[in-house]
Scaffold this motif. Structure first.
Motif, PDB file in Angstrom:
ATOM      1  N   PRO A 132       0.834  -1.193   0.000  1.00  0.00           N
ATOM      2  CA  PRO A 132       0.000   0.000   0.000  1.00  0.00           C
ATOM      3  C   PRO A 132       0.879   1.257   0.000  1.00  0.00           C
ATOM      4  CG  PRO A 132      -0.854  -1.591   1.554  1.00  0.00           C
ATOM      5  CD  PRO A 132       0.479  -2.120   1.080  1.00  0.00           C
ATOM      6  N   GLY A 133       0.516   2.207  -0.845  1.00  0.00           N
ATOM      7  CA  GLY A 133       1.277   3.443  -0.969  1.00  0.00           C
ATOM      8  C   GLY A 133       2.177   3.479  -2.187  1.00  0.00           C
ATOM      9  N   ASP A 134       2.552   2.302  -2.723  1.00  0.00           N
ATOM     10  CA  ASP A 134       3.375   2.280  -3.937  1.00  0.00           C
ATOM     11  C   ASP A 134       2.597   2.894  -5.095  1.00  0.00           C
ATOM     12  OD1 ASP A 134       5.505   0.960  -2.733  1.00  0.00           O
ATOM     13  OD2 ASP A 134       4.904  -1.029  -3.452  1.00  0.00           O
ATOM     14  N   VAL A 135       3.300   3.599  -5.967  1.00  0.00           N
ATOM     15  CA  VAL A 135       2.685   4.084  -7.204  1.00  0.00           C
ATOM     16  C   VAL A 135       3.019   3.054  -8.272  1.00  0.00           C
ATOM     17  CG1 VAL A 135       2.635   5.895  -8.945  1.00  0.00           C
ATOM     18  CG2 VAL A 135       2.822   6.508  -6.529  1.00  0.00           C
ATOM     19  N   VAL A 136       1.977   2.459  -8.836  1.00  0.00           N
ATOM     20  CA  VAL A 136       2.162   1.410  -9.834  1.00  0.00           C
ATOM     21  C   VAL A 136       1.674   1.899 -11.197  1.00  0.00           C
ATOM     22  CG1 VAL A 136       1.960  -0.451  -8.144  1.00  0.00           C
ATOM     23  CG2 VAL A 136      -0.066   0.302  -9.366  1.00  0.00           C
ATOM     24  N   VAL A 137       2.181   1.267 -12.227  1.00  0.00           N
ATOM     25  CA  VAL A 137       1.746   1.552 -13.593  1.00  0.00           C
ATOM     26  C   VAL A 137       1.067   0.295 -14.104  1.00  0.00           C
ATOM     27  CG1 VAL A 137       2.503   2.108 -15.936  1.00  0.00           C
ATOM     28  CG2 VAL A 137       3.584   3.227 -13.974  1.00  0.00           C
ATOM     29  N   ASP A 195      -4.153   1.876 -22.499  1.00  0.00           N
ATOM     30  CA  ASP A 195      -3.302   2.975 -22.034  1.00  0.00           C
ATOM     31  C   ASP A 195      -2.586   2.570 -20.747  1.00  0.00           C
ATOM     32  OD1 ASP A 195      -4.257   4.677 -24.064  1.00  0.00           O
ATOM     33  OD2 ASP A 195      -6.002   5.209 -22.837  1.00  0.00           O
ATOM     34  N   LEU A 196      -1.400   3.138 -20.538  1.00  0.00           N
ATOM     35  CA  LEU A 196      -0.693   2.938 -19.283  1.00  0.00           C
ATOM     36  C   LEU A 196      -1.139   4.016 -18.305  1.00  0.00           C
ATOM     37  CD1 LEU A 196       2.915   2.102 -20.496  1.00  0.00           C
ATOM     38  CD2 LEU A 196       1.103   0.535 -19.785  1.00  0.00           C
ATOM     39  N   VAL A 197      -1.425   3.613 -17.078  1.00  0.00           N
ATOM     40  CA  VAL A 197      -1.932   4.512 -16.045  1.00  0.00           C
ATOM     41  C   VAL A 197      -1.049   4.364 -14.807  1.00  0.00           C
ATOM     42  CG1 VAL A 197      -3.931   5.059 -14.600  1.00  0.00           C
ATOM     43  CG2 VAL A 197      -4.284   4.215 -16.924  1.00  0.00           C
ATOM     44  N   SER A 198      -0.682   5.483 -14.194  1.00  0.00           N
ATOM     45  CA  SER A 198       0.082   5.426 -12.943  1.00  0.00           C
ATOM     46  C   SER A 198      -0.786   5.958 -11.808  1.00  0.00           C
ATOM     47  CB  SER A 198       1.387   6.220 -13.055  1.00  0.00           C
ATOM     48  OG  SER A 198       1.131   7.566 -13.320  1.00  0.00           O
ATOM     49  N   HIS A 199      -1.119   5.075 -10.872  1.00  0.00           N
ATOM     50  CA  HIS A 199      -1.926   5.435  -9.712  1.00  0.00           C
ATOM     51  C   HIS A 199      -1.390   4.702  -8.488  1.00  0.00           C
ATOM     52  CE1 HIS A 199      -5.712   6.695 -12.207  1.00  0.00           C
ATOM     53  NE2 HIS A 199      -4.753   7.590 -12.244  1.00  0.00           N
ATOM     54  N   ARG A 200      -1.906   5.074  -7.340  1.00  0.00           N
ATOM     55  CA  ARG A 200      -1.437   4.523  -6.075  1.00  0.00           C
ATOM     56  C   ARG A 200      -2.142   3.212  -5.726  1.00  0.00           C
ATOM     57  NH1 ARG A 200       1.677   6.985  -2.965  1.00  0.00           N
ATOM     58  NH2 ARG A 200       1.080   9.058  -3.738  1.00  0.00           N
ATOM     59  N   MET A 201      -1.358   2.252  -5.260  1.00  0.00           N
ATOM     60  CA  MET A 201      -1.904   0.965  -4.824  1.00  0.00           C
ATOM     61  C   MET A 201      -2.387   1.109  -3.381  1.00  0.00           C
ATOM     62  SD  MET A 201      -0.951  -1.926  -2.941  1.00  0.00           S
ATOM     63  CE  MET A 201      -0.830  -3.673  -3.029  1.00  0.00           C
ATOM     64  N   LEU A 202      -3.629   0.697  -3.132  1.00  0.00           N
ATOM     65  CA  LEU A 202      -4.208   0.801  -1.797  1.00  0.00           C
ATOM     66  C   LEU A 202      -4.159  -0.519  -1.045  1.00  0.00           C
ATOM     67  CD1 LEU A 202      -7.381   2.870  -2.714  1.00  0.00           C
ATOM     68  CD2 LEU A 202      -5.170   3.716  -1.901  1.00  0.00           C
ATOM     69  N   GLY A 203      -4.355  -1.617  -1.755  1.00  0.00           N
ATOM     70  CA  GLY A 203      -4.373  -2.927  -1.108  1.00  0.00           C
ATOM     71  C   GLY A 203      -4.521  -4.027  -2.141  1.00  0.00           C
ATOM     72  N   ARG A 204      -4.471  -5.263  -1.646  1.00  0.00           N
ATOM     73  CA  ARG A 204      -4.517  -6.442  -2.508  1.00  0.00           C
ATOM     74  C   ARG A 204      -5.645  -7.358  -2.017  1.00  0.00           C
ATOM     75  NH1 ARG A 204       0.146 -10.039  -4.386  1.00  0.00           N
ATOM     76  NH2 ARG A 204       1.335  -8.167  -4.030  1.00  0.00           N
ATOM     77  N   TYR A 205      -6.330  -7.994  -2.964  1.00  0.00           N
ATOM     78  CA  TYR A 205      -7.381  -8.948  -2.599  1.00  0.00           C
ATOM     79  C   TYR A 205      -7.489 -10.028  -3.672  1.00  0.00           C
ATOM     80  CZ  TYR A 205     -10.295  -6.274  -5.849  1.00  0.00           C
ATOM     81  OH  TYR A 205     -10.802  -5.663  -6.970  1.00  0.00           O
ATOM     82  N   PHE A 206      -8.086 -11.129  -3.297  1.00  0.00           N
ATOM     83  CA  PHE A 206      -8.251 -12.276  -4.190  1.00  0.00           C
ATOM     84  C   PHE A 206      -9.707 -12.325  -4.634  1.00  0.00           C
ATOM     85  CE2 PHE A 206      -8.476 -16.821  -5.268  1.00  0.00           C
ATOM     86  CZ  PHE A 206      -7.322 -16.934  -6.013  1.00  0.00           C
ATOM     87  N   TRP A 207      -9.929 -12.328  -5.950  1.00  0.00           N
ATOM     88  CA  TRP A 207     -11.289 -12.320  -6.477  1.00  0.00           C
ATOM     89  C   TRP A 207     -11.330 -13.073  -7.790  1.00  0.00           C
ATOM     90  CZ3 TRP A 207     -13.966  -9.103 -10.329  1.00  0.00           C
ATOM     91  CH2 TRP A 207     -15.362  -9.176 -10.214  1.00  0.00           C
TER      92      TRP A 207
END
Length: 135
Positions: A49-54, A61-73
């Motif tokens: 959480p907090g990493d900026v990912v692309v 399109d490539l998008v750069s936004h902040r990762m908030l969390g991870r979940y399995f779906w």
């Protein structure tokens, strides 16, 4: 995801250890990342959480936004992603569509906690909404 996004994601997925230069367009991540900033992106084994990912969106399109969390779906891990200047998250992005994280941006502890807190808030809101029914 569209066929174009799937194709681009497969190409991106072939990346290993070499950083890839990307130019930021737009102000959705300002002031952390500004329009015209040139950053390097590299695949990672672990996104926090907090990493900026692309990532590659449905339009390819490539998008750069902040990762908030991870979940399995639905049989795969997804990251909940949000622009810093957006009110709502983009939604879940499958790991296969993640190009990597921005190397020049190292989130401070408070940003990691803020991101994880938003993830928890959003997740609890979804659970409560589902439990009481969508009215």
């Amino acid at each position: 995801m569209t066929e174009l996004a799937d194709k681009k994601s497969r190409q991106i997925g072939a990346l290993t250890d070499e950083p890839v230069p990307v130019t930021i367009k737009g102000d959705c991540m300002a002031p952390s990342l500004n329009d015209g900033d040139r950053v390097n992106v590299r695949k990672s084994r672990l996104y926090m959480p907090g990493d900026v990912v692309v990532y590659c969106n449905g339009n390819g399109d490539l998008v750069s936004h902040r990762m908030l969390g991870r979940y399995f779906w639905k049989g795969e891990w997804r990251l909940l992603i949000k622009a810093d200047n957006a009110l709502k998250p983009d939604g879940g992005v499958a790991l296969k569509h993640i190009m990597g994280k921005v190397l020049e941006y190292k989130p401070r502890t408070w940003m990691r906690l803020k991101s994880a807190g938003f993830f928890l808030h959003f997740t609890l809101w979804k659970i409560i909404k589902k439990a009481v029914g969508d009215h």
